[in-house]
Scaffold this motif. Sequence first.
Motif, PDB file in Angstrom:
ATOM      1  N   PRO A 136      15.343  56.902  19.450  1.00 12.15           N
ATOM      2  CA  PRO A 136      14.963  56.978  18.032  1.00 12.15           C
ATOM      3  C   PRO A 136      13.492  56.681  17.778  1.00 12.15           C
ATOM      4  CG  PRO A 136      16.652  55.293  18.380  1.00 12.15           C
ATOM      5  CD  PRO A 136      16.330  55.872  19.702  1.00 12.15           C
ATOM      6  N   TRP A 137      12.830  56.043  18.707  1.00 15.08           N
ATOM      7  CA  TRP A 137      11.430  55.659  18.652  1.00 15.08           C
ATOM      8  C   TRP A 137      11.093  54.942  17.350  1.00 15.08           C
ATOM      9  CZ3 TRP A 137       9.141  54.518  22.675  1.00 15.08           C
ATOM     10  CH2 TRP A 137       7.778  54.254  22.685  1.00 15.08           C
ATOM     11  N   SER A 138      11.879  53.918  17.080  1.00 14.77           N
ATOM     12  CA  SER A 138      11.593  53.026  15.969  1.00 14.77           C
ATOM     13  C   SER A 138      10.730  51.881  16.488  1.00 14.77           C
ATOM     14  CB  SER A 138      12.904  52.488  15.385  1.00 14.77           C
ATOM     15  OG  SER A 138      13.604  51.767  16.378  1.00 14.77           O
ATOM     16  N   GLU A 139      10.388  50.955  15.619  1.00 18.74           N
ATOM     17  CA  GLU A 139       9.586  49.807  16.046  1.00 18.74           C
ATOM     18  C   GLU A 139      10.339  48.980  17.085  1.00 18.74           C
ATOM     19  OE1 GLU A 139       7.618  45.824  14.094  1.00 18.74           O
ATOM     20  OE2 GLU A 139       7.907  47.576  12.837  1.00 18.74           O
ATOM     21  N   GLN A 140      11.636  48.805  16.853  1.00 18.28           N
ATOM     22  CA  GLN A 140      12.460  48.031  17.792  1.00 18.28           C
ATOM     23  C   GLN A 140      12.541  48.708  19.159  1.00 18.28           C
ATOM     24  OE1 GLN A 140      16.483  47.501  16.475  1.00 18.28           O
ATOM     25  NE2 GLN A 140      17.055  46.249  18.227  1.00 18.28           N
ATOM     26  N   SER A 141      12.718  50.027  19.193  1.00 20.68           N
ATOM     27  CA  SER A 141      12.820  50.713  20.477  1.00 20.68           C
ATOM     28  C   SER A 141      11.475  50.759  21.193  1.00 20.68           C
ATOM     29  CB  SER A 141      13.387  52.127  20.296  1.00 20.68           C
ATOM     30  OG  SER A 141      12.527  52.919  19.523  1.00 20.68           O
ATOM     31  N   ALA A 142      10.377  50.811  20.448  1.00 21.67           N
ATOM     32  CA  ALA A 142       9.052  50.786  21.078  1.00 21.67           C
ATOM     33  C   ALA A 142       8.793  49.441  21.744  1.00 21.67           C
ATOM     34  CB  ALA A 142       7.975  51.086  20.038  1.00 21.67           C
ATOM     35  N   VAL A 143       9.188  48.370  21.080  1.00 21.59           N
ATOM     36  CA  VAL A 143       9.027  47.038  21.667  1.00 21.59           C
ATOM     37  C   VAL A 143       9.923  46.900  22.892  1.00 21.59           C
ATOM     38  CG1 VAL A 143       9.423  44.573  21.275  1.00 21.59           C
ATOM     39  CG2 VAL A 143       8.284  45.950  19.534  1.00 21.59           C
ATOM     40  N   ALA A 144      11.159  47.380  22.803  1.00 22.29           N
ATOM     41  CA  ALA A 144      12.071  47.316  23.944  1.00 22.29           C
ATOM     42  C   ALA A 144      11.526  48.109  25.128  1.00 22.29           C
ATOM     43  CB  ALA A 144      13.446  47.844  23.547  1.00 22.29           C
ATOM     44  N   ALA A 145      10.942  49.278  24.861  1.00 17.00           N
ATOM     45  CA  ALA A 145      10.364  50.084  25.935  1.00 17.00           C
ATOM     46  C   ALA A 145       9.174  49.374  26.563  1.00 17.00           C
ATOM     47  CB  ALA A 145       9.933  51.442  25.392  1.00 17.00           C
ATOM     48  N   ARG A 146       8.349  48.743  25.748  1.00 14.15           N
ATOM     49  CA  ARG A 146       7.183  48.025  26.267  1.00 14.15           C
ATOM     50  C   ARG A 146       7.624  46.859  27.160  1.00 14.15           C
ATOM     51  NH1 ARG A 146       4.745  47.092  21.759  1.00 14.15           N
ATOM     52  NH2 ARG A 146       3.523  48.987  21.874  1.00 14.15           N
ATOM     53  N   VAL A 147       8.598  46.085  26.685  1.00  5.89           N
ATOM     54  CA  VAL A 147       9.084  44.948  27.466  1.00  5.89           C
ATOM     55  C   VAL A 147       9.705  45.423  28.777  1.00  5.89           C
ATOM     56  CG1 VAL A 147      10.826  43.110  27.512  1.00  5.89           C
ATOM     57  CG2 VAL A 147       9.406  43.428  25.490  1.00  5.89           C
ATOM     58  N   ALA A 148      10.539  46.464  28.715  1.00  6.15           N
ATOM     59  CA  ALA A 148      11.213  46.957  29.919  1.00  6.15           C
ATOM     60  C   ALA A 148      10.217  47.503  30.935  1.00  6.15           C
ATOM     61  CB  ALA A 148      12.225  48.036  29.550  1.00  6.15           C
ATOM     62  N   THR A 149       9.248  48.290  30.491  1.00  9.17           N
ATOM     63  CA  THR A 149       8.302  48.876  31.444  1.00  9.17           C
ATOM     64  C   THR A 149       7.356  47.834  32.017  1.00  9.17           C
ATOM     65  OG1 THR A 149       6.852  49.534  29.611  1.00  9.17           O
ATOM     66  CG2 THR A 149       8.386  51.197  30.465  1.00  9.17           C
ATOM     67  N   GLU A 150       6.961  46.850  31.212  1.00 13.40           N
ATOM     68  CA  GLU A 150       6.099  45.796  31.748  1.00 13.40           C
ATOM     69  C   GLU A 150       6.854  44.909  32.731  1.00 13.40           C
ATOM     70  OE1 GLU A 150       4.281  43.768  28.476  1.00 13.40           O
ATOM     71  OE2 GLU A 150       3.046  45.506  27.940  1.00 13.40           O
ATOM     72  N   THR A 151       8.126  44.664  32.464  1.00  7.03           N
ATOM     73  CA  THR A 151       8.941  43.871  33.385  1.00  7.03           C
ATOM     74  C   THR A 151       9.119  44.597  34.703  1.00  7.03           C
ATOM     75  OG1 THR A 151      10.115  42.889  31.511  1.00  7.03           O
ATOM     76  CG2 THR A 151      11.161  42.702  33.676  1.00  7.03           C
ATOM     77  N   VAL A 152       9.454  45.874  34.638  1.00  6.41           N
ATOM     78  CA  VAL A 152       9.625  46.665  35.857  1.00  6.41           C
ATOM     79  C   VAL A 152       8.310  46.784  36.611  1.00  6.41           C
ATOM     80  CG1 VAL A 152      10.099  49.013  36.678  1.00  6.41           C
ATOM     81  CG2 VAL A 152      11.653  47.926  35.096  1.00  6.41           C
ATOM     82  N   GLY A 153       7.201  46.859  35.893  1.00  9.81           N
ATOM     83  CA  GLY A 153       5.887  46.980  36.514  1.00  9.81           C
ATOM     84  C   GLY A 153       5.500  45.790  37.372  1.00  9.81           C
ATOM     85  N   THR A 154       6.160  44.648  37.181  1.00  3.09           N
ATOM     86  CA  THR A 154       5.842  43.458  37.979  1.00  3.09           C
ATOM     87  C   THR A 154       6.586  43.408  39.308  1.00  3.09           C
ATOM     88  OG1 THR A 154       7.568  42.134  36.918  1.00  3.09           O
ATOM     89  CG2 THR A 154       5.373  42.115  35.893  1.00  3.09           C
TER      90      THR A 154
END
Length: 182
Positions: free
Chosen positions: A143-161
């Motif tokens: 849906p690319w809402s504010e909540q999904s954008a934050v969730a995507a940022r958290v998930a990708t930064e976590t995986v990036g570590t």
Amino acid sequence: MADTTNPRGFFAARYDTAALAARMRARGVPRGLGGAPQLLTALALFLGAFEVVTGALLGLYYRPDTAAAHALVRHVVTNVPYGELFRALHARGGDLLVVTVWALVLATVLTQRHTRPRELAWGALVLTAFATLAEAFTGSVLPWSEQSAVAARVATETVGTLPLVGRWLRRVMLGGDETGAV
């Protein structure tokens, strides 16, 4: 000749349902944790089919457009008959599917069904579990809402570590270069 006006007669006329019923009665219900993998597999297959059906119904009205994704989801929820119900069923079904598949992985390990001669099935199950997790991620940011954008940022930064594969996996999750992405 079997009565084909009811479902039981319809199938009895075409298939040997008596033999199937006898085989199922002879097998019985597994006791203890031993039957958990079979039950979880059946539940995962049902939920997977459920996700395909509800996703196809939602796909009739949804168009993958990054500029209007949120507006399109809002349109499905507010203007499409039963759109909110199907979206909620699809979302909760996806959550249940992820939990069920990972419970199946755990039950398979606890019952030691990941060892020889089932190691190929174990590998397929682990790949299916990660594919289910990836599908849940893409569905949550759709849906690319504010909540999904934050969730995507958290998930990708976590995986990036993650060591060794983190940067590559983060790039895969973002669908390309990191510039301009989440």
